[in-house]
Write an enzyme that holds these catalytic residues in place. Sequence first.
Site, mmCIF file in Angstrom:
data_model
loop_
_atom_site.group_PDB
_atom_site.id
_atom_site.type_symbol
_atom_site.label_atom_id
_atom_site.label_comp_id
_atom_site.label_asym_id
_atom_site.label_seq_id
_atom_site.Cartn_x
_atom_site.Cartn_y
_atom_site.Cartn_z
ATOM 1 N N SER A 197 -2.677 -4.022 -19.726
ATOM 2 C CA SER A 197 -3.141 -2.810 -20.095
ATOM 3 C C SER A 197 -3.470 -3.181 -21.758
ATOM 4 O O SER A 197 -4.668 -2.669 -22.192
ATOM 5 C CB SER A 197 -2.538 -1.521 -19.795
ATOM 6 O OG SER A 197 -3.288 -0.502 -19.955
ATOM 7 N N TRP A 246 -2.581 10.245 -18.913
ATOM 8 C CA TRP A 246 -2.231 11.169 -17.753
ATOM 9 C C TRP A 246 -1.391 12.002 -18.064
ATOM 10 O O TRP A 246 -1.539 13.396 -17.429
ATOM 11 C CB TRP A 246 -1.686 10.110 -16.744
ATOM 12 C CG TRP A 246 -1.367 10.419 -15.340
ATOM 13 C CD1 TRP A 246 -2.118 11.732 -14.691
ATOM 14 C CD2 TRP A 246 -0.754 10.029 -14.153
ATOM 15 N NE1 TRP A 246 -1.524 11.791 -13.534
ATOM 16 C CE2 TRP A 246 -0.726 10.625 -13.195
ATOM 17 C CE3 TRP A 246 0.208 8.793 -14.250
ATOM 18 C CZ2 TRP A 246 -0.403 10.110 -11.940
ATOM 19 C CZ3 TRP A 246 0.767 8.312 -12.908
ATOM 20 C CH2 TRP A 246 0.498 9.136 -11.869
ATOM 21 N N HIS A 269 2.773 8.658 -30.438
ATOM 22 C CA HIS A 269 3.364 7.488 -29.978
ATOM 23 C C HIS A 269 4.528 6.886 -31.060
ATOM 24 O O HIS A 269 4.847 5.822 -30.976
ATOM 25 C CB HIS A 269 1.903 6.341 -30.370
ATOM 26 C CG HIS A 269 1.109 6.364 -29.268
ATOM 27 N ND1 HIS A 269 1.594 6.302 -27.774
ATOM 28 C CD2 HIS A 269 -0.414 5.726 -29.067
ATOM 29 C CE1 HIS A 269 0.454 6.260 -27.219
ATOM 30 N NE2 HIS A 269 -0.299 5.867 -27.892
#
Length: 311
Positions: free
Chosen positions: A149, A65, A119
């Site tokens: 998730s 997103w 990340h």
Amino acid sequence: MEEIVKTLPQHTSSWSKGRLTYCMYEGFWMTKRFHEGVTNLAQQSYKAQPNDVFLCSSPKTGTTWLKALALAIVTRNKFDESNSPLLRTTPHDFLRHLEVDPKQSEENQNSSFPLVATHLPYALLPKSVVTSTCKIVYIYRNIKDVVASHYHFEREKIKLSVEDAPFEEAFHEFCQGISNFGPYWDHILGYWKASLERPGTILFLKYEDLKRDPMSHVKTLAEFIGYPFSREEENAGVVENIINLCSFKNLSNLEVNKTGSFLALNTVVENRTFFRKATDGDWENYFTDEMKEKIDKLIYQKMSGTGLILT
Ligand code: PAP
């Protein structure tokens, strides 16, 4: 590389039927695939530029997103919702992670979208990033939804059904700090402490806040990364258009994200795996009361006094 990996602490997930192995590198767990990317990167001297914008996150916290929003914001003079590259290319392919494709990140530096995604924990960022004045946006999310998730994402990757992959074991593993780029709390706290030491250079965005009030957070994001919306743009509905373009409903229904795939670190990644439910509180479908109690206690211990809320 094989030899280096052998010397690192390793963990094979009990719930994965031997298909998911992590190794620990500099205090963080990562799948072997990512470890290769991280160490390759460590050998390269990535040179951060002052106008680079780093989009940083622990996995499953809203990376897709954030990438879509930042891309739509910085390219809005060239593209709108009718011709955006996001309609044809999944955000992860358009904007590769630094540890997955350092070459693409370097090419982006000289383009009209100087965005870099990663990340990597703060402590593993290339030195030039930490010492430069480039901006960092860090997205984070309620830990319980991240646990759910993360479980589904990794389970899908190793092609196990929910019945064959006991969630409870995955939950206990996450609470031990073992997840991709985990411990999750250490990932967050690394950036959080840096944000206190370097005020004005790191913006913290919470997934749930972005969902609750996208208008104000997208404006804050645009301003922070140096692409503020003008009054004319706001009046013309440009912010709403970007929010709609990047919404889960829109992106997850695009053909490219339903059926497409891309190649990362020699693995085919299906775009649909980045779009599951995007609901707040999905964890309630998986957690028992004991699990909730355990994680609340753990997070209270890890976060108390930091000013961050992860529940
Ligand atoms: P990554 O770290 O592997 O890139 P990331 O994008 O951070 O994953 O997280 C995926 C989560 O964001 C998924 O949540 P879920 O498993 O609870 O459903 C995914 O559905 C959600 N997500 C993906 N795109 C969007 C979006 N445009 N808006 C809101 N949530 C989204």
